[in-house]
Design an enzyme around this catalytic site. Structure first.
Site, PDB file in Angstrom:
ATOM      1  CB  THR A  43      -1.121   0.021   1.177  1.00 53.30           C
ATOM      2  OG1 THR A  43      -1.611  -1.219   1.404  1.00 53.30           O
ATOM      3  CG2 THR A  43      -2.144   1.419   0.621  1.00 53.30           C
ATOM      4  CB  THR A  44       4.165   1.904   1.675  1.00 55.25           C
ATOM      5  OG1 THR A  44       3.123   2.052   3.179  1.00 55.25           O
ATOM      6  CG2 THR A  44       4.686   3.530   1.660  1.00 55.25           C
ATOM      7  CE1 TYR A 106     -16.929  -0.755  -2.275  1.00 52.48           C
ATOM      8  CE2 TYR A 106     -17.118  -2.591  -3.751  1.00 52.48           C
ATOM      9  CZ  TYR A 106     -17.465  -1.613  -3.044  1.00 52.48           C
ATOM     10  OH  TYR A 106     -19.556  -1.068  -3.889  1.00 52.48           O
ATOM     11  CE1 TYR A 132      -1.084  -4.756   5.682  1.00 50.17           C
ATOM     12  CE2 TYR A 132      -0.936  -4.248   3.795  1.00 50.17           C
ATOM     13  CZ  TYR A 132      -0.584  -3.806   4.963  1.00 50.17           C
ATOM     14  OH  TYR A 132      -0.863  -2.466   4.897  1.00 50.17           O
ATOM     15  NE  ARG A 137      -3.478   2.361   4.247  1.00 49.48           N
ATOM     16  CZ  ARG A 137      -4.229   3.143   3.181  1.00 49.48           C
ATOM     17  NH1 ARG A 137      -4.230   3.602   2.512  1.00 49.48           N
ATOM     18  NH2 ARG A 137      -2.721   3.874   3.516  1.00 49.48           N
ATOM     19  CE  LYS A 160       2.344  -4.231   6.740  1.00 53.97           C
ATOM     20  NZ  LYS A 160       2.978  -3.447   5.228  1.00 53.97           N
ATOM     21  CB  ILE A 202       5.866  -4.340   7.089  1.00 57.29           C
ATOM     22  CG1 ILE A 202       6.741  -6.011   6.538  1.00 57.29           C
ATOM     23  CG2 ILE A 202       5.959  -3.666   5.523  1.00 57.29           C
ATOM     24  CD1 ILE A 202       5.909  -7.466   6.313  1.00 57.29           C
TER      25      ILE A 202
END
Length: 291
Positions: A43-44, A106, A132, A137, A160, A202
């Site tokens: 995402t980063t 989503y 993850y 999110r 993560k 992370i």
């Protein structure tokens, strides 16, 4: 399998395109500063907004720049199982050491849906997979029971955990065992996560403070708690500043202050506000990263 501080890499852009030279120089700098691993296209790295060909290209550039000096855990997640399989295959072909696969966002799958999603990726691509789990999110939270079920599959090697639930790593350790790799996704609680059975983090902050973040984890590993906690306290204002606005806006601005990128992000993200810039600058000064 993985431990210490692993950087969730930013992706430098120039004129809306991936700045390949800046990215590879950034990866090389991270490794020279002592980072213990890198994650391209998480995402980063703005994976939701880059084209598929750019996604695969960035992973390849990262593997090339890392040169086997640090593990590369490529972000390959999607809310489409087919797309996640495609991205994971490209990461394996590029030479990534593992794949970081986010829980589908989503769609809001059930726990059975989560299991079948990860199993399908596992069965399709022979590469270690790190789950993850980031409910903030993805709007879905994988339970410890589902994770324990997935951990029975040979290539599901870790998680993560970005739940910010500090009971979770201990419950996961008890349910799955100490060899299941647990990496925090929350910089501010990384040391507490280690104390609860975690193996590393992370990190977003390590984009701009790789040496300090690595030294903190190394101090933990050798039992030097005084040094570990001193660095923890020094970095806390910086951790806060990295999330004043939606990540990676603040961290890309911070990286621009170090001359590592121009700080630009892809829509729908926008340049951070002047107030955020001031807070980021002040936090970097406080941490001794810039004067």
């Amino acid at each position: 399998m993985f431990k210490g501080c692993i950087t969730a890499l930013i992706t430098p852009f120039r004129d809306g395109k991936v700045d390949e030279k800046a990215f590879q120089e950034f990866v090389a700098w991270q490794i020279a500063e002592g980072i213990h691993g890198v994650v391209p296209m998480g995402t980063t790295g703005e994976s939701p907004t880059v084209l598929h060909e750019d996604h695969a290209r960035v992973v390849s550039l990262c593997v090339e720049a890392a040169g086997g000096k640090a593990p590369v855990i490529a972000g390959t997640g999607s809310n489409s199982t087919d797309e996640a399989i495609w991205l994971t295959r490209r990461a394996k072909d590029a030479g990534a050491d593992a794949a970081l696969v986010v829980t589908p966002y989503y769609n809001k799958p059930t726990q059975e849906g989560l299991y079948q999603h990860f199993k399908a990726i596992h069965d399709a691509v022979d590469i270690p997979i790190v789950i993850y789990n980031i409910p903030g999110r993805s709007v879905v939270d994988m339970s410890v029971d589902t994770m324990a079920r997935l951990a029975k599959l040979a290539n599901i090697v870790g998680v993560k955990d970005a739940t910010a639930d500090l009971v979770r790593p201990l419950k996961t350790r008890v349910a799955i065992g100490p060899d299941f790799c647990q990496l925090s996704g929350e910089d501010a609680t990384a040391t507490a996560f280690l104390a609860q059975g975690g193996h590393g983090c992370i990190s977003v902050t390590s984009n701009v403070a790789p040496k300090l973040c690595s030294q903190m984890h190394e101090a933990w590993q050798r039992g030097d708690l005084e040094t570990c906690f001193a660095i923890r306290d020094r970095l806390m204002p910086l951790h806060d500043a990295m999330f004043v606005e939606t990540s990676p806006g603040p961290v890309k601005y911070a990286a621009s202050l170090l001359g590592k990128c121009d700080g630009s992000v892809k829509l729908p993200l926008v340049e951070v506000s002047e107030a955020t810039k001031e807070r980021v600058r002040n936090a970097m000064v406080s941490a001794g990263i810039i004067n």
